[in-house]
Scaffold this motif. Sequence first.
Motif, mmCIF file in Angstrom:
data_model
loop_
_atom_site.group_PDB
_atom_site.id
_atom_site.type_symbol
_atom_site.label_atom_id
_atom_site.label_comp_id
_atom_site.label_asym_id
_atom_site.label_seq_id
_atom_site.Cartn_x
_atom_site.Cartn_y
_atom_site.Cartn_z
ATOM 1 N N GLY A 16 112.687 35.367 -11.209
ATOM 2 C CA GLY A 16 114.134 35.384 -11.403
ATOM 3 C C GLY A 16 114.555 35.376 -12.854
ATOM 4 O O GLY A 16 115.739 35.262 -13.164
ATOM 5 N N ASP A 17 113.589 35.522 -13.766
ATOM 6 C CA ASP A 17 113.910 35.381 -15.187
ATOM 7 C C ASP A 17 114.783 36.504 -15.744
ATOM 8 O O ASP A 17 115.287 36.403 -16.847
ATOM 9 C CB ASP A 17 112.660 35.189 -16.038
ATOM 10 C CG ASP A 17 111.745 36.399 -16.089
ATOM 11 O OD1 ASP A 17 111.936 37.344 -15.295
ATOM 12 O OD2 ASP A 17 110.824 36.386 -16.917
ATOM 13 N N THR A 23 118.654 29.368 -15.247
ATOM 14 C CA THR A 23 118.210 28.283 -16.119
ATOM 15 C C THR A 23 116.688 28.227 -16.156
ATOM 16 O O THR A 23 116.007 28.784 -15.286
ATOM 17 C CB THR A 23 118.738 26.926 -15.622
ATOM 18 O OG1 THR A 23 118.122 26.621 -14.357
ATOM 19 C CG2 THR A 23 120.254 26.931 -15.482
ATOM 20 N N ALA A 24 116.167 27.512 -17.137
ATOM 21 C CA ALA A 24 114.721 27.337 -17.248
ATOM 22 C C ALA A 24 114.173 26.642 -16.001
ATOM 23 O O ALA A 24 113.114 27.023 -15.483
ATOM 24 C CB ALA A 24 114.381 26.541 -18.500
ATOM 25 N N GLN A 25 114.892 25.654 -15.494
ATOM 26 C CA GLN A 25 114.446 24.940 -14.297
ATOM 27 C C GLN A 25 114.412 25.857 -13.085
ATOM 28 O O GLN A 25 113.509 25.771 -12.250
ATOM 29 C CB GLN A 25 115.348 23.738 -14.013
ATOM 30 C CG GLN A 25 114.892 22.885 -12.849
ATOM 31 C CD GLN A 25 113.506 22.283 -13.030
ATOM 32 O OE1 GLN A 25 113.076 21.983 -14.140
ATOM 33 N NE2 GLN A 25 112.789 22.102 -11.938
ATOM 34 N N GLN A 26 115.356 26.780 -12.978
ATOM 35 C CA GLN A 26 115.365 27.723 -11.861
ATOM 36 C C GLN A 26 114.194 28.697 -11.937
ATOM 37 O O GLN A 26 113.614 29.049 -10.908
ATOM 38 C CB GLN A 26 116.692 28.484 -11.820
ATOM 39 C CG GLN A 26 117.856 27.620 -11.376
ATOM 40 C CD GLN A 26 119.188 28.317 -11.557
ATOM 41 O OE1 GLN A 26 119.425 28.981 -12.563
ATOM 42 N NE2 GLN A 26 120.059 28.166 -10.571
ATOM 43 N N ILE A 27 113.837 29.131 -13.140
ATOM 44 C CA ILE A 27 112.664 29.992 -13.310
ATOM 45 C C ILE A 27 111.423 29.262 -12.801
ATOM 46 O O ILE A 27 110.626 29.812 -12.042
ATOM 47 C CB ILE A 27 112.486 30.424 -14.778
ATOM 48 C CG1 ILE A 27 113.634 31.352 -15.198
ATOM 49 C CG2 ILE A 27 111.131 31.097 -15.004
ATOM 50 C CD1 ILE A 27 113.687 31.636 -16.691
ATOM 51 N N TYR A 28 111.269 28.025 -13.205
ATOM 52 C CA TYR A 28 110.149 27.195 -12.756
ATOM 53 C C TYR A 28 110.147 27.090 -11.233
ATOM 54 O O TYR A 28 109.119 27.303 -10.582
ATOM 55 C CB TYR A 28 110.245 25.804 -13.389
ATOM 56 C CG TYR A 28 109.242 24.824 -12.856
ATOM 57 C CD1 TYR A 28 107.981 24.716 -13.430
ATOM 58 C CD2 TYR A 28 109.545 24.005 -11.768
ATOM 59 C CE1 TYR A 28 107.047 23.817 -12.932
ATOM 60 C CE2 TYR A 28 108.625 23.119 -11.259
ATOM 61 C CZ TYR A 28 107.385 23.019 -11.847
ATOM 62 O OH TYR A 28 106.463 22.136 -11.344
ATOM 63 N N GLN A 29 111.294 26.747 -10.653
ATOM 64 C CA GLN A 29 111.380 26.554 -9.206
ATOM 65 C C GLN A 29 111.050 27.834 -8.437
ATOM 66 O O GLN A 29 110.324 27.789 -7.439
ATOM 67 C CB GLN A 29 112.771 26.052 -8.816
ATOM 68 C CG GLN A 29 113.007 24.621 -9.255
ATOM 69 C CD GLN A 29 114.443 24.166 -9.055
ATOM 70 O OE1 GLN A 29 115.358 24.982 -8.989
ATOM 71 N NE2 GLN A 29 114.633 22.872 -8.972
ATOM 72 N N THR A 50 113.970 38.180 -25.606
ATOM 73 C CA THR A 50 115.133 37.463 -25.068
ATOM 74 C C THR A 50 114.778 36.535 -23.917
ATOM 75 O O THR A 50 115.649 35.856 -23.393
ATOM 76 C CB THR A 50 116.198 38.469 -24.582
ATOM 77 O OG1 THR A 50 115.633 39.260 -23.534
ATOM 78 C CG2 THR A 50 116.672 39.368 -25.709
ATOM 79 N N LYS A 51 113.542 36.485 -23.520
ATOM 80 C CA LYS A 51 113.116 35.656 -22.381
ATOM 81 C C LYS A 51 112.411 34.389 -22.852
ATOM 82 O O LYS A 51 111.339 34.032 -22.381
ATOM 83 C CB LYS A 51 112.207 36.460 -21.442
ATOM 84 C CG LYS A 51 112.842 37.714 -20.906
ATOM 85 C CD LYS A 51 114.044 37.392 -20.044
ATOM 86 C CE LYS A 51 114.685 38.660 -19.538
ATOM 87 N NZ LYS A 51 116.050 38.465 -19.124
ATOM 88 N N GLU A 52 113.030 33.670 -23.752
ATOM 89 C CA GLU A 52 112.419 32.460 -24.303
ATOM 90 C C GLU A 52 112.206 31.391 -23.236
ATOM 91 O O GLU A 52 111.219 30.650 -23.274
ATOM 92 C CB GLU A 52 113.274 31.905 -25.439
ATOM 93 C CG GLU A 52 113.298 32.809 -26.656
ATOM 94 C CD GLU A 52 114.235 32.323 -27.741
ATOM 95 O OE1 GLU A 52 114.774 31.209 -27.621
ATOM 96 O OE2 GLU A 52 114.425 33.071 -28.714
ATOM 97 N N MET A 53 113.122 31.300 -22.270
ATOM 98 C CA MET A 53 112.969 30.291 -21.223
ATOM 99 C C MET A 53 111.724 30.541 -20.381
ATOM 100 O O MET A 53 111.089 29.601 -19.917
ATOM 101 C CB MET A 53 114.211 30.237 -20.333
ATOM 102 C CG MET A 53 115.418 29.629 -21.016
ATOM 103 S SD MET A 53 116.807 29.368 -19.891
ATOM 104 C CE MET A 53 117.213 31.041 -19.428
ATOM 105 N N GLU A 56 108.861 29.198 -22.362
ATOM 106 C CA GLU A 56 108.929 27.726 -22.381
ATOM 107 C C GLU A 56 108.405 27.122 -21.081
ATOM 108 O O GLU A 56 107.776 26.058 -21.092
ATOM 109 C CB GLU A 56 110.373 27.267 -22.591
ATOM 110 C CG GLU A 56 110.934 27.548 -23.954
ATOM 111 C CD GLU A 56 112.431 27.278 -24.040
ATOM 112 O OE1 GLU A 56 113.009 26.714 -23.074
ATOM 113 O OE2 GLU A 56 113.038 27.652 -25.057
ATOM 114 N N GLN A 57 108.662 27.763 -19.953
ATOM 115 C CA GLN A 57 108.271 27.234 -18.650
ATOM 116 C C GLN A 57 106.833 27.550 -18.257
ATOM 117 O O GLN A 57 106.287 26.945 -17.336
ATOM 118 C CB GLN A 57 109.225 27.758 -17.566
ATOM 119 C CG GLN A 57 110.612 27.186 -17.668
ATOM 120 C CD GLN A 57 110.603 25.672 -17.562
ATOM 121 O OE1 GLN A 57 110.041 25.094 -16.642
ATOM 122 N NE2 GLN A 57 111.213 25.012 -18.542
ATOM 123 N N MET A 58 106.215 28.491 -18.936
ATOM 124 C CA MET A 58 104.885 28.952 -18.533
ATOM 125 C C MET A 58 103.844 27.825 -18.440
ATOM 126 O O MET A 58 103.126 27.751 -17.427
ATOM 127 C CB MET A 58 104.413 30.062 -19.472
ATOM 128 C CG MET A 58 103.333 30.918 -18.895
ATOM 129 S SD MET A 58 103.773 31.755 -17.358
ATOM 130 C CE MET A 58 105.135 32.775 -17.880
#
Length: 87
Positions: A16-17, A23-29, A50-53, A56-58
């Motif tokens: 979903g990125d 949000t970063a949390q949504q990407i993780y979820q 542009t996909k820093e989040m 960060e979540q990786m």
Amino acid sequence: MNRRGYAYFDWNVDSGDATVGITAQQIYQHAVNDSKNFDQPVILFHNTGTKEMTLEQMPAIIEALQQAGYRFETLKADSPPVRFRLP
């Protein structure tokens, strides 16, 4: 593609990125929770400046999936293909 010797791999989990306002949390979820639906998830992530989040979540995504028993492997020409299925 097969005739020309290319191996084609698709994804079956969308992080979903690329969604506006995610949000970063949504990407993780999305990555972790949606992977549970597959024995061999192949997760779509975008690799742009542009996909820093995503970046960060990786580490957290990798750790969570490893704790859930998943392994990370390189896709090779003889790997079983994954094809995206529409609902």
